[in-house]
Write a protein that holds these residues in place. Structure first.
Motif, PDB file in Angstrom:
ATOM      1  N   UNK A 621       9.606  -5.939 -10.464  1.00  0.00           N
ATOM      2  CA  UNK A 621       8.204  -6.347 -10.648  1.00  0.00           C
ATOM      3  C   UNK A 621       8.095  -7.812 -10.234  1.00  0.00           C
ATOM      4  N   UNK A 622       7.335  -8.066  -9.190  1.00  0.00           N
ATOM      5  CA  UNK A 622       7.072  -9.459  -8.803  1.00  0.00           C
ATOM      6  C   UNK A 622       5.829  -9.885  -9.578  1.00  0.00           C
ATOM      7  N   UNK A 623       6.019 -10.859 -10.472  1.00  0.00           N
ATOM      8  CA  UNK A 623       4.914 -11.218 -11.374  1.00  0.00           C
ATOM      9  C   UNK A 623       4.436 -12.635 -11.067  1.00  0.00           C
ATOM     10  N   UNK A 624       3.143 -12.762 -10.808  1.00  0.00           N
ATOM     11  CA  UNK A 624       2.553 -14.041 -10.373  1.00  0.00           C
ATOM     12  C   UNK A 624       1.875 -14.706 -11.586  1.00  0.00           C
ATOM     13  N   UNK A 625       2.345 -15.891 -11.929  1.00  0.00           N
ATOM     14  CA  UNK A 625       1.828 -16.542 -13.148  1.00  0.00           C
ATOM     15  C   UNK A 625       0.360 -16.948 -12.996  1.00  0.00           C
ATOM     16  N   UNK A 626      -0.289 -17.135 -14.137  1.00  0.00           N
ATOM     17  CA  UNK A 626      -1.671 -17.600 -14.151  1.00  0.00           C
ATOM     18  C   UNK A 626      -1.733 -19.119 -14.178  1.00  0.00           C
ATOM     19  N   UNK A 627      -2.944 -19.658 -14.251  1.00  0.00           N
ATOM     20  CA  UNK A 627      -3.125 -21.110 -14.296  1.00  0.00           C
ATOM     21  C   UNK A 627      -4.261 -21.578 -13.397  1.00  0.00           C
ATOM     22  N   UNK A 628      -5.166 -20.660 -13.077  1.00  0.00           N
ATOM     23  CA  UNK A 628      -6.379 -21.052 -12.354  1.00  0.00           C
ATOM     24  C   UNK A 628      -6.103 -21.583 -10.961  1.00  0.00           C
ATOM     25  N   UNK A 629      -5.019 -21.186 -10.344  1.00  0.00           N
ATOM     26  CA  UNK A 629      -4.581 -21.621  -9.006  1.00  0.00           C
ATOM     27  C   UNK A 629      -4.223 -23.103  -8.968  1.00  0.00           C
ATOM     28  N   UNK A 694       6.861  -3.287  -7.687  1.00  0.00           N
ATOM     29  CA  UNK A 694       5.453  -3.425  -8.086  1.00  0.00           C
ATOM     30  C   UNK A 694       5.092  -4.899  -8.052  1.00  0.00           C
ATOM     31  N   UNK A 695       3.812  -5.166  -7.952  1.00  0.00           N
ATOM     32  CA  UNK A 695       3.355  -6.547  -8.067  1.00  0.00           C
ATOM     33  C   UNK A 695       2.458  -6.640  -9.290  1.00  0.00           C
ATOM     34  N   UNK A 696       2.489  -7.794  -9.918  1.00  0.00           N
ATOM     35  CA  UNK A 696       1.620  -7.984 -11.081  1.00  0.00           C
ATOM     36  C   UNK A 696       1.272  -9.446 -11.211  1.00  0.00           C
ATOM     37  N   UNK A 697       0.325  -9.725 -12.075  1.00  0.00           N
ATOM     38  CA  UNK A 697      -0.017 -11.117 -12.299  1.00  0.00           C
ATOM     39  C   UNK A 697      -1.058 -11.244 -13.391  1.00  0.00           C
ATOM     40  N   UNK A 710      -3.568  -5.852  -1.025  1.00  0.00           N
ATOM     41  CA  UNK A 710      -4.431  -5.608   0.147  1.00  0.00           C
ATOM     42  C   UNK A 710      -3.725  -6.021   1.435  1.00  0.00           C
ATOM     43  N   UNK A 711      -3.136  -7.201   1.399  1.00  0.00           N
ATOM     44  CA  UNK A 711      -2.520  -7.728   2.623  1.00  0.00           C
ATOM     45  C   UNK A 711      -1.321  -6.876   3.043  1.00  0.00           C
ATOM     46  N   UNK A 712      -0.506  -6.471   2.079  1.00  0.00           N
ATOM     47  CA  UNK A 712       0.660  -5.670   2.455  1.00  0.00           C
ATOM     48  C   UNK A 712       0.213  -4.332   3.036  1.00  0.00           C
ATOM     49  N   UNK A 713      -0.879  -3.799   2.483  1.00  0.00           N
ATOM     50  CA  UNK A 713      -1.401  -2.550   3.063  1.00  0.00           C
ATOM     51  C   UNK A 713      -1.793  -2.768   4.521  1.00  0.00           C
ATOM     52  N   UNK A 714      -2.445  -3.909   4.785  1.00  0.00           N
ATOM     53  CA  UNK A 714      -3.014  -4.131   6.108  1.00  0.00           C
ATOM     54  C   UNK A 714      -2.044  -4.799   7.071  1.00  0.00           C
ATOM     55  N   UNK A 715      -1.007  -5.433   6.538  1.00  0.00           N
ATOM     56  CA  UNK A 715      -0.147  -6.228   7.411  1.00  0.00           C
ATOM     57  C   UNK A 715       1.232  -5.598   7.567  1.00  0.00           C
ATOM     58  N   UNK A 716       1.336  -4.324   7.205  1.00  0.00           N
ATOM     59  CA  UNK A 716       2.577  -3.614   7.491  1.00  0.00           C
ATOM     60  C   UNK A 716       3.650  -3.731   6.436  1.00  0.00           C
ATOM     61  N   UNK A 717       3.291  -3.730   5.183  1.00  0.00           N
ATOM     62  CA  UNK A 717       4.239  -3.588   4.092  1.00  0.00           C
ATOM     63  C   UNK A 717       4.912  -4.883   3.689  1.00  0.00           C
ATOM     64  N   UNK A 718       5.885  -4.810   2.807  1.00  0.00           N
ATOM     65  CA  UNK A 718       6.509  -3.593   2.253  1.00  0.00           C
ATOM     66  C   UNK A 718       5.560  -2.812   1.353  1.00  0.00           C
ATOM     67  N   UNK A 719       5.950  -1.566   1.108  1.00  0.00           N
ATOM     68  CA  UNK A 719       5.050  -0.770   0.276  1.00  0.00           C
ATOM     69  C   UNK A 719       5.351  -1.015  -1.202  1.00  0.00           C
ATOM     70  N   UNK A 720       4.297  -0.925  -1.987  1.00  0.00           N
ATOM     71  CA  UNK A 720       4.393  -1.189  -3.433  1.00  0.00           C
ATOM     72  C   UNK A 720       4.095   0.092  -4.184  1.00  0.00           C
ATOM     73  N   UNK A 721       4.749   0.242  -5.327  1.00  0.00           N
ATOM     74  CA  UNK A 721       4.487   1.449  -6.122  1.00  0.00           C
ATOM     75  C   UNK A 721       3.372   1.243  -7.141  1.00  0.00           C
ATOM     76  N   UNK A 722       3.074  -0.024  -7.464  1.00  0.00           N
ATOM     77  CA  UNK A 722       2.039  -0.252  -8.489  1.00  0.00           C
ATOM     78  C   UNK A 722       1.551  -1.687  -8.416  1.00  0.00           C
ATOM     79  N   UNK A 723       0.374  -1.893  -8.974  1.00  0.00           N
ATOM     80  CA  UNK A 723      -0.130  -3.266  -9.177  1.00  0.00           C
ATOM     81  C   UNK A 723      -0.644  -3.365 -10.615  1.00  0.00           C
ATOM     82  N   UNK A 724      -0.254  -4.458 -11.259  1.00  0.00           N
ATOM     83  CA  UNK A 724      -0.673  -4.686 -12.649  1.00  0.00           C
ATOM     84  C   UNK A 724      -1.512  -5.956 -12.668  1.00  0.00           C
TER      85      UNK A 724
END
Ligand code: N01
Length: 863
Positions: A621-629, A694-697, A710-724
């Motif tokens: 699971x690649x998890x992207x932290x919060x913090x308002x960017x 999976x990706x999450x954040x 969205x980008x991985x879908x449109x830019x040729x992967x890798x494929x993900x099994x889930x998004x949280x």
């Protein structure tokens, strides 16, 4: 006595009743009939004339602030005023504002019945009259009914038995007498230390030892007084914005941050300084963290042992069955030294309880004692005990005692469902336990006065709290109590001291600022939770929040943490980092290591969290932290990511991505894509399975995760099994109900969201890009299955839920879970908000089938 019809009947001539009379009659022009059972003004300070009765809030703070001249002309003589002086002050107030003519003294209200047809209260009093009124104001105070004598045999006793709150005006001659004092609460301690040297023998019956700290009383010097006058405005303001309703220093550190030596210095300062500061100004976590609390409790016990010569006696005087502060804090002046006097004795009434009062004295299970006078310092039926005995009957003949059969409850401590136009001043479930009472009373009177003004100016006849709002507020009071240590003690705060009284918190334990914020929110939202002439208004947002969330927000206020909206970029980042103090410890069963992933022109750090006991290639699971960017960090998401790894059994990858404004859009989304690509290529080297990813954040991180999908879908992967996606902002231009309902947050306000969003976007034109606002993507089909988690009280809630609906409409298997009563950022506050564990469970349950080795069929099953 003739019958009268007035606007308002007010019961009580203490701090509450006098100010209510002044406010409603002198300032709002209402007609008022007030009643008081005592012969004069004073309320609790009229009745409690026992030796040593004195206030334990400083006089200059324990007084009215509504009139600057009054504050400046009344010259208190001591730092902590004695009962006669406070009573004289209240008599002075009575005269100065010409209140006496509104009162019938020495008169008790015997019944108050709501007349549905006339829309008026009919109030009978023991002078034989009936007063009708639009409003019935309970200003009878929380300590006006004494606890019934528990001990049989009082009538057999040859001497005097006297309860401290019925002390005769001309006193009781104790000189040279053998005296018993039962009870060692605030009152008992004051009596004992005062009479110890006057009496021939003093025997103290102690059932529970108390944590008593020095009061620090002394004469109030001219310099002190001049300073108080000069500081009037600041004191007035600060009193309303500090935990205890007095301008004491804020506690901003955890007791566990300091070394034992540092703690000792802090405790020395506040213990020796006197008054409530020991509890309210030393460390912020004493009232909720048992380990922190134990440091203060140990310190006070050490002081007791130093002061009492006989070690066995000292041990008996050391409290050991409740955390410090969970029974009402008590204060003393040479109390412990009194027990060094040869004629002062202590009886342990817990191991050898009192059985009865006898002809000669007191019989315990162990011994017969002989006395001339028995002093009962056994306390009160605290709360609205007086009102409950007044025969109050509300709408449809409902008795108040029936309504309160399961515990006294009052919305904001001021209103009770089924009892229209009945308002309590500083009543049960107000904030009185942690709120200097005269200030709490002023607030309460002003709220009620404003409510009456609103009612009149809008042409309404009745105001009554709705059952929904009363129920929810009552739950909130309980939930807040459960976030503290108060329920762990046997205490009148919880109604424990009266046999048979239902156990319920009698106070909201947030401290003054949060209680005031809740009341202000109710008022500014057109009296949310009230019903005007049967037209119900829904409860406001803070009351909807989970009690743990409210307690957390109260803590920020008590510490004086600047709202993020008012912070500079650096301050905002530091505040976000400080929230890690509110996280549970990182789970021990997770191994943490760091590596790097490449980005254009360099590399960034990624932190990996691997469950220690897991074998073989793990899902990722690649998890992207919060913090308002603009903020947040690997450190600030250590615990959430480690817990995620522990709960899901996945290898969690947390990337350190570039923040705005230094690196505006699309830097953070490029980094998110980069780390996912890196993981696909390299995670096997770390024991991860790149085919089960999976990706999450959370928050801004969830926005980045959605965009990455969205980008991985449109830019040729890798494929993900889930998004949280936990509380994802999905459209910067969304126009939603939740944005309108919760513009002020908490934590994430629209003002803050807009500011952070514009720092991130850089060029305002980016707002339209689906790579910033994924909800603007023209096609959401073909994306990985999604879990969208939202919080009820969050301006970004609806755009996230709209996104979940759009995903589902595009054929993406989607689960949307809303967590009631929580706010944006709750996910990263696991130590403060226990329900974060439920969010982790929801994620683990969602991911388990999708990340399993037989996933294809499982993914299709989610919808
Ligand atoms: O009453 P309490 P209080 N056998 O209920 C004991 C305010 N106040 O009058 O703890 C043996 O605190 C009881 O023992 P236990 C302040 O808010 C303010 O002292 O139940 N003992 C306890 O020791 C305060 O909190 C000031 O085991 C029995 C004592 O009696 C509140 O008033 C000054 C017993 C009662 O203590 C009440 O204080 C004074 C029994 N059967 C009071 N029953 C200020 O300075 C009871 N006890 C502003």
């Amino acid at each position: 006595m003739t019958n009268r019809d007035v606007d308002a009947v007010i019961v009580g001539a203490g701090f509450s009743g006098l100010y209510a009379t002044h406010r409603l009659r002198n300032q709002q022009g209402l007609t008022v009939q007030a009643f008081e059972a005592g012969e004069g003004a004073g309320g609790v300070w009229y009745w409690n004339r026992y030796p040593g009765a004195r206030c334990d809030f400083e006089s200059i703070f324990y007084s009215y602030t509504f009139d600057k001249d009054l504050q400046q002309e009344w010259r208190w003589t001591e730092r902590f005023a004695s009962q006669p002086e406070i009573q004289a002050y209240l008599e002075h107030v009575c005269d100065r504002f010409d209140l006496r003519r509104s009162y019938r003294f020495s008169t008790r209200v015997t019944s108050a019945v709501w007349d549905d047809d006339a829309q008026r209260w009919q109030v009978a009093s023991d002078d034989g009259s009936v007063t009708t009124a639009r409003f019935f104001i309970n200003a009878a105070g929380g300590f006006s009914v004494l606890k019934k004598n528990d001990f049989p045999g009082q009538e057999d006793f040859h001497g005097a038995v006297v309860h401290t709150s019925q002390w005769p005006a001309d006193g009781v001659d104790l000189a040279g007498k053998r005296v018993a004092v039962i009870g060692t609460g605030s009152t008992g301690i004051q009596v004992i230390q005062t009479i110890a040297e006057q009496v021939a023998e003093l025997t103290v019956f102690q059932r529970t030892a108390n944590f008593a700290c020095p009061l620090g009383n002394r004469p109030l010097t001219d310099e002190d007084f001049a300073q108080a006058v000069a500081d009037f405005s600041r004191n007035r303001e600060e009193s309303r914005n500090r935990i205890a309703g007095a301008p004491y220093p804020r506690a901003v550190r955890s007791a566990l941050m300091d070394t034992p030596e540092e703690r000792r210095k802090v405790y020395d300062e506040y213990y020796n300084g006197g008054g409530f500061r020991m509890l309210t100004s030393s460390y912020y976590d004493l009232i909720f963290n048992p380990v922190a609390n134990a440091t203060a409790a140990d310190y006070i016990r050490e002081r007791i042992r130093e002061r009492v010569h006989d070690p066995n006696l000292a041990e008996l005087l050391c409290p050991n069955d409740h955390p410090y502060g969970t029974k009402r804090a008590t204060f003393e002046t040479k109390y412990y030294e009194a027990f060094n006097l040869p004629h002062v004795h202590l009886v342990d009434a817990r191991t050898t309880p009192i059985v009865r009062i006898t002809e000669k004295g007191i019989a315990t299970t162990d011994h017969d004692y002989e006395f001339d006078v028995i002093v009962l310092a056994t306390g009160f039926d605290v709360g609205a005990g007086a009102l409950a005995r007044m025969g109050v009957v509300g709408r449809g003949g409902r008795k108040l005692t029936d309504h309160w059969a399961h515990g006294q409850r009052a919305y904001l401590g001021m209103a009770t469902h089924g009892f229209p136009n009945l308002f309590h001043i500083n009543g049960p479930q107000g904030a009185a336990a942690l709120f200097n009472n005269p200030i709490a009373i002023e607030d309460s009177v002003e709220f009620v006065g404003d409510l009456i003004g609103y009612l009149d100016s809008h042409g309404h006849t009745t105001a009554e709290v709705t059952d929904l709002a009363e129920d929810r507020y009552n739950e909130l009071v309980r939930e807040v109590a459960d976030a503290t240590l108060f329920p762990t003690a046997t205490t009148w705060y919880m109604g424990d001291n009266i046999p048979g009284k239902p156990r319920t918190p009698l106070s909201l334990f947030t401290g003054a600022p949060m209680y005031r914020t809740i009341c202000a929110e109710v008022e500014t939202t057109g009296y949310a939770g009230f019903s005007f002439d049967g037209e119900n208004r829904p409860p406001s947002s803070l009351i909807k929040l989970d009690g743990s969330a409210v307690f957390f927000l109260a803590g920020l206020q008590n510490m004086g943490v600047k709202p993020l909206e008012e912070c500079s970029l650096e301050e905002a980042r530091a505040t976000m980092e400080s929230f890690t103090m509110m996280q549970l410890p990182v789970p021990a069963d997770v191994r943490i290591r760091e590596t790097h992933y490449p980005i254009e022109g360099g590399e960034r750090t990624a932190r990996l969290y691997r469950p220690a006991t897991a074998d073989g290639p793990l899902p990722v699971v690649v998890f992207i932290h919060g913090g308002g960017w603009i903020g947040g960090s690997l450190d600030s998401f250590d615990e959430p990511c480690a817990t995620l790894a522990s709960r899901t059994g996945a290898l969690v990858v947390s990337p350190d991505y570039r923040l705005a404004p230094e690196h505006p859009f699309p830097a953070a989304t490029d980094d998110t894509v980069a780390v996912l690509r890196w993981a696909a290529d390299h995670i096997a080297e770390f024991g991860g399975d790149p085919d089960r990813m999976a990706v999450g954040g959370e928050s801004a991180g969830a926005n980045l995760a959605a965009v990455a999908a969205l980008r991985l879908r449109d830019e040729g992967g890798p494929s993900l099994r889930a998004q949280v996606l936990i509380t994802p902002p999905t459209d910067f231009l969304a126009d939603t109900e939740s944005r309108k309902a919760y513009p002020h947050g908490p934590i994430l306000s629209m003002e803050l969201a807009m500011r952070m969003g514009s720092l991130y976007l850089g060029d305002p034109a980016n707002v339209m890009s689906p790579l910033a606002s994924p909800a603007r993507a023209s096609d959401l089909s073909g994306l990985p299955p999604a879990l969208v988690i939202t919080m009820e009280v969050d301006p970004s809630r609806d755009e996230a839920e709209d996104y979940a609906r759009a995903l589902a409409a595009a054929g993406v298997p989607t689960v949307c879970r809303r967590f009631d009563g929580l706010f944006h950022t709750a996910f990263s506050l696991s130590g403060a908000i226990p329900r974060v564990a439920d969010i982790q469970t929801a994620i683990a349950d969602f991911l388990a089938p999708l990340l399993s080795t037989e996933t294809a069929t499982a993914a299709a099953a989610i919808g």
